[in-house]
Design an enzyme around this catalytic site. Structure first.
Site, PDB file in Angstrom:
ATOM      1  N   GLY A  90       0.827  -1.359   0.021  1.00  0.00           N
ATOM      2  CA  GLY A  90       0.035   0.153   0.090  1.00  0.00           C
ATOM      3  C   GLY A  90       0.916   1.177   0.203  1.00  0.00           C
ATOM      4  N   THR A  93      -0.757   5.840   4.745  1.00  0.00           N
ATOM      5  CA  THR A  93      -2.081   6.017   5.697  1.00  0.00           C
ATOM      6  C   THR A  93      -1.516   6.576   6.963  1.00  0.00           C
ATOM      7  OG1 THR A  93      -3.977   4.802   6.333  1.00  0.00           O
ATOM      8  CG2 THR A  93      -1.704   3.801   7.004  1.00  0.00           C
ATOM      9  N   CYS A 190      -3.765   6.363   0.804  1.00  0.00           N
ATOM     10  CA  CYS A 190      -3.838   5.196   0.110  1.00  0.00           C
ATOM     11  C   CYS A 190      -3.561   5.868  -1.255  1.00  0.00           C
ATOM     12  CB  CYS A 190      -4.940   4.511   0.111  1.00  0.00           C
ATOM     13  SG  CYS A 190      -5.114   3.845   1.804  1.00  0.00           S
TER      14      CYS A 190
END
Length: 234
Positions: A90, A93, A190
């Site tokens: 990812g 975040t 993200c």
């Protein structure tokens, strides 16, 4: 008993029938990220070696940003909080108070060695949790995480970022219960610029973390199998 929304059998990822239950750990204090990472990696090594049961660890972090393996430097807009690089998948975040982070340490050799199915099971767990609060969580084919439709379009309410070592999973999910949503403004969460983030509180569901934890445990067991209270801290 809390009612959980129905799901497909392909969302389920139970362990072998003779395996011990997953230990369910909850920390009340804010856990510094480096401390959490060290404790999680130690437990993953123990699970891989067959010396420890699988575990889920629910916690909160102080305000911080983490950068996944696909994070783009341009997505760090304002480093107002500490930034930690991490080996999970990812992008950027945020973690902070009011957000329930769950680090999931499961041995996929005891379940099914299929990462796509594992991510699908995590999504099903989150969607089941949200359904208990009358919130409809949805998947997106082109975006990881769980999303909700809002008057302005759609917003992300839960993130997923995983890593696997010797088929043992770590890192996991984060559910926005009642965090300060302005803190997400320091990053492009993200890597998605066209949609925002939301929380149970922003949707009008005033839920305490213990209430969320209870529902998350019920939903987890329906997807992954039985849990047990630990004999010792993680």
């Amino acid at each position: 008993m809390t009612q959980i929304a129905s799901r497909h059998d392909t969302d389920l990822l139970p362990t072998h029938a003779d395996a011990p239950p997953v230990e369910w750990h909850v920390s009340d204090a804010l856990i510094p990220y480096p401390d959490a990472l060290a404790r999680m990696e130690a437990r993953v090594a123990e699970i891989a070696a067959g010396r420890a049961a699988e575990a889920v660890w629910l916690l909160e972090h102080p305000p911080l940003y983490t950068a996944g393996t696909s994070a783009r430097p341009s997505d760090l807009v304002d480093a107002r909080f500490p930034v930690f690089e991490t080996g999970r998948g990812g992008q950027f975040t945020y973690h902070g108070p009011g957000q329930r982070v769950a680090y999931v340490m499961l041995d996929l050799k005891r379940r099914q060695q299929d990462l796509r199915r594992y991510v699908s099971a995590l999504e099903a767990w989150l969607i089941g949790t949200l359904s208990a609060f009358n919130v409809t969580g949805e998947r997106r084919e082109d975006r990881v995480g769980v999303w909700v439709r809002t008057p302005g379009g759609e917003e992300k309410i839960a993130a997923i970022g995983i890593r696997v070592r010797q088929w043992v999973t770590f890192h996991g999910i984060s559910l926005n219960v009642d965090p300060d949503l302005s803190h997400f403004g320091g990053i492009v969460p993200c890597g998605v610029r066209e949609h925002g983030v939301t929380s149970l509180a922003a949707l009008g569901r005033l839920v305490s973390l213990p209430e969320a934890d209870s529902v998350m445990r019920v939903a987890f067991e329906e997807v992954f199998g039985p849990t047990a209270d630990p004999a010792a801290p993680l």
